[in-house]
Design an enzyme around this catalytic site. Structure first.
Site, PDB file in Angstrom:
ATOM      1  N   SER A 198       5.837  -4.002   2.214  1.00 19.04           N
ATOM      2  CA  SER A 198       6.163  -5.321   1.677  1.00 19.04           C
ATOM      3  C   SER A 198       6.044  -6.352   2.806  1.00 19.04           C
ATOM      4  O   SER A 198       5.598  -7.479   2.575  1.00 19.04           O
ATOM      5  CB  SER A 198       7.573  -5.331   1.111  1.00 19.04           C
ATOM      6  OG  SER A 198       8.503  -4.996   2.111  1.00 19.04           O
ATOM      7  N   ARG A 246       0.840  -1.194   0.000  1.00 23.25           N
ATOM      8  CA  ARG A 246       0.000   0.000   0.000  1.00 23.25           C
ATOM      9  C   ARG A 246       0.876   1.245   0.000  1.00 23.25           C
ATOM     10  O   ARG A 246       2.041   1.211   0.393  1.00 23.25           O
ATOM     11  CB  ARG A 246      -0.924   0.028   1.218  1.00 23.25           C
ATOM     12  CG  ARG A 246      -0.195   0.071   2.575  1.00 23.25           C
ATOM     13  CD  ARG A 246      -0.033   1.456   3.133  1.00 23.25           C
ATOM     14  NE  ARG A 246       0.751   1.491   4.351  1.00 23.25           N
ATOM     15  CZ  ARG A 246       2.038   1.769   4.401  1.00 23.25           C
ATOM     16  NH1 ARG A 246       2.698   2.009   3.293  1.00 23.25           N
ATOM     17  NH2 ARG A 246       2.696   1.796   5.549  1.00 23.25           N
ATOM     18  N   ASP A 258      -1.927   5.299  12.994  1.00 28.48           N
ATOM     19  CA  ASP A 258      -2.711   4.085  13.263  1.00 28.48           C
ATOM     20  C   ASP A 258      -2.544   3.608  14.700  1.00 28.48           C
ATOM     21  O   ASP A 258      -3.527   3.356  15.401  1.00 28.48           O
ATOM     22  CB  ASP A 258      -2.401   2.962  12.252  1.00 28.48           C
ATOM     23  CG  ASP A 258      -0.925   2.671  12.034  1.00 28.48           C
ATOM     24  OD1 ASP A 258      -0.077   3.337  12.664  1.00 28.48           O
ATOM     25  OD2 ASP A 258      -0.611   1.760  11.239  1.00 28.48           O
ATOM     26  N   ASP A 268      -1.476  -0.989   7.471  1.00 28.21           N
ATOM     27  CA  ASP A 268      -0.991  -1.709   6.300  1.00 28.21           C
ATOM     28  C   ASP A 268      -1.875  -2.914   5.989  1.00 28.21           C
ATOM     29  O   ASP A 268      -2.194  -3.192   4.837  1.00 28.21           O
ATOM     30  CB  ASP A 268       0.445  -2.186   6.535  1.00 28.21           C
ATOM     31  CG  ASP A 268       1.328  -1.045   7.002  1.00 28.21           C
ATOM     32  OD1 ASP A 268       0.885   0.104   6.896  1.00 28.21           O
ATOM     33  OD2 ASP A 268       2.446  -1.306   7.471  1.00 28.21           O
ATOM     34  N   HIS A 307       1.995   7.518  10.960  1.00 27.92           N
ATOM     35  CA  HIS A 307       2.171   7.138  12.373  1.00 27.92           C
ATOM     36  C   HIS A 307       0.936   7.492  13.197  1.00 27.92           C
ATOM     37  O   HIS A 307       1.037   7.870  14.352  1.00 27.92           O
ATOM     38  CB  HIS A 307       3.435   7.782  12.971  1.00 27.92           C
ATOM     39  CG  HIS A 307       4.696   7.203  12.385  1.00 27.92           C
ATOM     40  ND1 HIS A 307       5.358   6.134  12.948  1.00 27.92           N
ATOM     41  CD2 HIS A 307       5.390   7.522  11.268  1.00 27.92           C
ATOM     42  CE1 HIS A 307       6.425   5.839  12.204  1.00 27.92           C
ATOM     43  NE2 HIS A 307       6.452   6.657  11.175  1.00 27.92           N
ATOM     44  N   GLY A 326       8.773   1.519   2.651  1.00 23.55           N
ATOM     45  CA  GLY A 326       7.587   2.129   3.263  1.00 23.55           C
ATOM     46  C   GLY A 326       6.320   1.815   2.487  1.00 23.55           C
ATOM     47  O   GLY A 326       5.335   2.540   2.566  1.00 23.55           O
TER      48      GLY A 326
HETATM   49  P1  NG1 Z   1       5.776   0.796   6.946  1.00 20.10           P
HETATM   50  O1  NG1 Z   1       5.766   1.974   6.111  1.00 20.10           O
HETATM   51  O2  NG1 Z   1       5.219  -0.371   6.236  1.00 20.10           O
HETATM   52  O3  NG1 Z   1       7.057   0.555   7.607  1.00 20.10           O
HETATM   53  C1  NG1 Z   1       4.898   1.378   9.451  1.00 20.10           C
HETATM   54  C2  NG1 Z   1       3.859   0.639  10.273  1.00 20.10           C
HETATM   55  C3  NG1 Z   1       2.453   1.220  10.040  1.00 20.10           C
HETATM   56  C4  NG1 Z   1       2.448   2.701  10.268  1.00 20.10           C
HETATM   57  C5  NG1 Z   1       3.560   3.343   9.430  1.00 20.10           C
HETATM   58  C6  NG1 Z   1       3.701   4.824   9.654  1.00 20.10           C
HETATM   59  C7  NG1 Z   1       4.279  -1.765  10.578  1.00 20.10           C
HETATM   60  C8  NG1 Z   1       3.984  -3.105  10.053  1.00 20.10           C
HETATM   61  N1  NG1 Z   1       3.793  -0.752   9.868  1.00 20.10           N
HETATM   62  O4  NG1 Z   1       4.664   1.113   8.103  1.00 20.10           O
HETATM   63  O5  NG1 Z   1       1.540   0.576  10.873  1.00 20.10           O
HETATM   64  O6  NG1 Z   1       2.569   2.982  11.637  1.00 20.10           O
HETATM   65  O7  NG1 Z   1       4.834   2.757   9.712  1.00 20.10           O
HETATM   66  O8  NG1 Z   1       2.543   5.493   9.298  1.00 20.10           O
HETATM   67  O9  NG1 Z   1       4.929  -1.617  11.598  1.00 20.10           O
END
Ligand code: NG1
Length: 481
Positions: free
Chosen positions: A161, A59, A68, A205, A66, A158
């Site tokens: 994956s 996504r 959620d 995610d 940050h 980000g």
């Molecule tokens: P990504 O971008 O996939 O590292 C992480 C967290 C999300 C959210 C975002 C910041 C995990 C699996 N995912 O995402 O829940 O907090 O950072 O918006 O930890």
């Protein structure tokens, strides 16, 4: 389920039923990737002729970074880049997982599946499967499976994956066992399932991966999880530009990530104390925002956080407790790891300011998007960028380069997306300006600025296809065949 040879023929000949299924799930042609997946599967598990195929997308988050894990809304969309799985059920409880990018893994489904070493890709498979075991309250009804995983979501960018892999593994377990789990329940379960690998992320995610609809972004609210498709304004394209600076969440960077949710927890506790709120009713910054409303929350932040950084002893003194108790209550991750103090302490106030101002931007973004005003969304994205860079400090010089190049080439809005410190930027671009923006990013970043970051430049030369993506919202995770 489908016969492997039949599907291969269908894909090669462009069979109309096969094409219809794929058109409902994607904006792009994935038949080449599916054929490679089927060939991989055939090589690894030649005896298995009846198989299932599923997809779990990555996504891109349009706005709401940050938020959620603070119980505040976000606005992501699923991408056509995803994790594909071909699988067949086994008669025992063994899971055999192969992936062309990693070493094969095999493990038993049991009540508590022991993890591999930190950073092992197999842990993401285990996380998904363990999530299903936990959801069902045991292994009853589950079967092992042979599976080939084949993904094209850029890693450490980000773009989730990792969550795509966790969701794909969970769906494989569900499909192999023939059990039924509602999508919303699955999305909710997956958020905590990923804690298995040791990070404290939220549920954005997994919700975006599982609940998205083709052609729409998704407003997601948390605790309890709710999701609502949101149509994006006509005439705009979402461009993702990957800095190629890899931002994984293993080892040291896991601590760096965990500093943020724990700082938010500390901020929540300090606000509760200082503003005299009822502690039992407040768990997240989002609870305070909903209880006090925008103006009073912003005033409360100003009144409460009078210094830039707070050490653990200072936070403990503020809350009238001990560091030991604080470590237990606020600074231990859900996976049971103690989060150490960053140098000089936590910038608790700045972190809370980002979270609250970002929540306001998300609420406004959903409204303006639904009113069809792309430019107004762009302005919120620009505001989010500044806040992520200065108050949450999750930027990186390469992201600054990309945002600046994007903005000067005429994007309506540009920001980093995902956890930060590298990874991708997301740009809202008027259709007629897409070509110009892509050209500027290509020339000025990938052709020049990226050389300042040698590891990123090296990765770009190896995987130029992971750099620039012009996207339309994809459909959520599903069994395709
Ligand atoms: P990504 O971008 O996939 O590292 C992480 C967290 C999300 C959210 C975002 C910041 C995990 C699996 N995912 O995402 O829940 O907090 O950072 O918006 O930890």
């Amino acid at each position: 389920m489908i016969n492997r040879d039949t599907l291969m023929k269908g894909l090669t000949k462009g069979d109309s039923r096969v094409r219809k299924t794929l058109d409902q799930a994607y904006n792009v042609d994935v038949s080449g990737r599916l054929l490679t997946l089927l060939e991989n599967f055939g090589r690894n598990f030649p005896q298995e002729t009846e198989i299932s195929i599923l997809k779990a997308p990555g996504r891109v988050n349009l706005i709401g970074e940050h938020l959620d894990y603070n119980s505040l809304p976000v606005l992501p969309m699923a991408m056509d880049y995803d994790m594909l799985v071909a699988l067949s059920p086994r008669s025992d409880l063994e899971v055999r997982a192969v992936n062309p990018e990693f070493e094969d893994r095999a493990f038993e489904i049991e009540k508590k599946i022991p993890p591999y070493e930190t950073g092992d890709w197999g842990n993401y498979i285990k996380a998904g499967v363990q999530g299903i075991v936990d959801e069902l309250g045991g292994i009853k009804g589950l079967r092992g499976f042979n599976a080939c995983f084949y993904g094209n979501v850029p890693v450490g960018a980000g773009l989730s994956s990792s969550s795509a892999l966790v969701v794909a593994a969970a769906m494989a377990a569900v499909e192999a066992g023939g059990v039924k789990i509602e999508p919303l329940v699955l999305a909710d379960r997956m958020a905590s399932a990923e804690w298995y690998v040791g990070t404290q992320g939220g549920g954005m995610d997994h919700a975006a991966s599982i609940l998205s609809e083709k052609g729409k972004a998704l407003r997601v609210d948390f605790f309890p999880l709710r999701a609502r498709p949101v149509s994006l304004p006509e005439g705009y394209t979402i461009v993702v530009a990957n800095s190629m600076v890899v931002s994984t969440k293993t080892r040291e960077s896991k601590i760096r990530f965990n500093w943020l949710p724990t700082a938010c927890r500390a901020a929540t506790a300090m606000l509760v104390k200082n503003l005299g709120l009822e502690a039992a009713k407040i768990k997240y910054l989002g609870d305070i925002f909903r209880q006090l409303g925008m103006a009073d929350t912003l005033r409360g932040l100003q009144k409460t956080f009078t210094q830039d950084k707070y050490t653990k002893p200072e936070i403990a003194a503020y809350l009238g407790t001990t560091v030991g108790e604080l470590d237990r209550r606020l600074f231990t991750t859900n996976a049971g790891e103690l989060v150490p103090e960053p140098e000089g302490g936590f910038r608790v106030g700045a972190r809370a300011r980002h979270v609250i101002s970002e929540a306001i931007r998300v609420e406004e973004s959903v409204k303006v998007v639904e009113a069809g005003d792309g430019e107004a969304l762009g302005r919120r994205m620009n505001g989010s960028w500044i806040s992520c860079r200065d108050d949450f400090e999750i930027s990186h010089p390469a992201l600054v380069d990309l945002v600046e190049i994007g903005r000067s080439a005429g994007t309506s809005g540009s920001r980093l997306t995902g956890a930060g410190w590298g990874g991708c930027t997301v740009h809202l671009v008027k259709d007629e300006k897409v070509e110009k923006v892509l050209e500027a990013l290509q020339k000025k970043y990938y052709g020049k600025a990226i050389e300042k970051y040698p590891a990123a430049a090296k990765l770009y030369h190896e995987h130029p296809e992971d750099a620039l993506l012009a996207l339309r919202p994809s459909a959520g995770a599903r069994v395709l065949f």
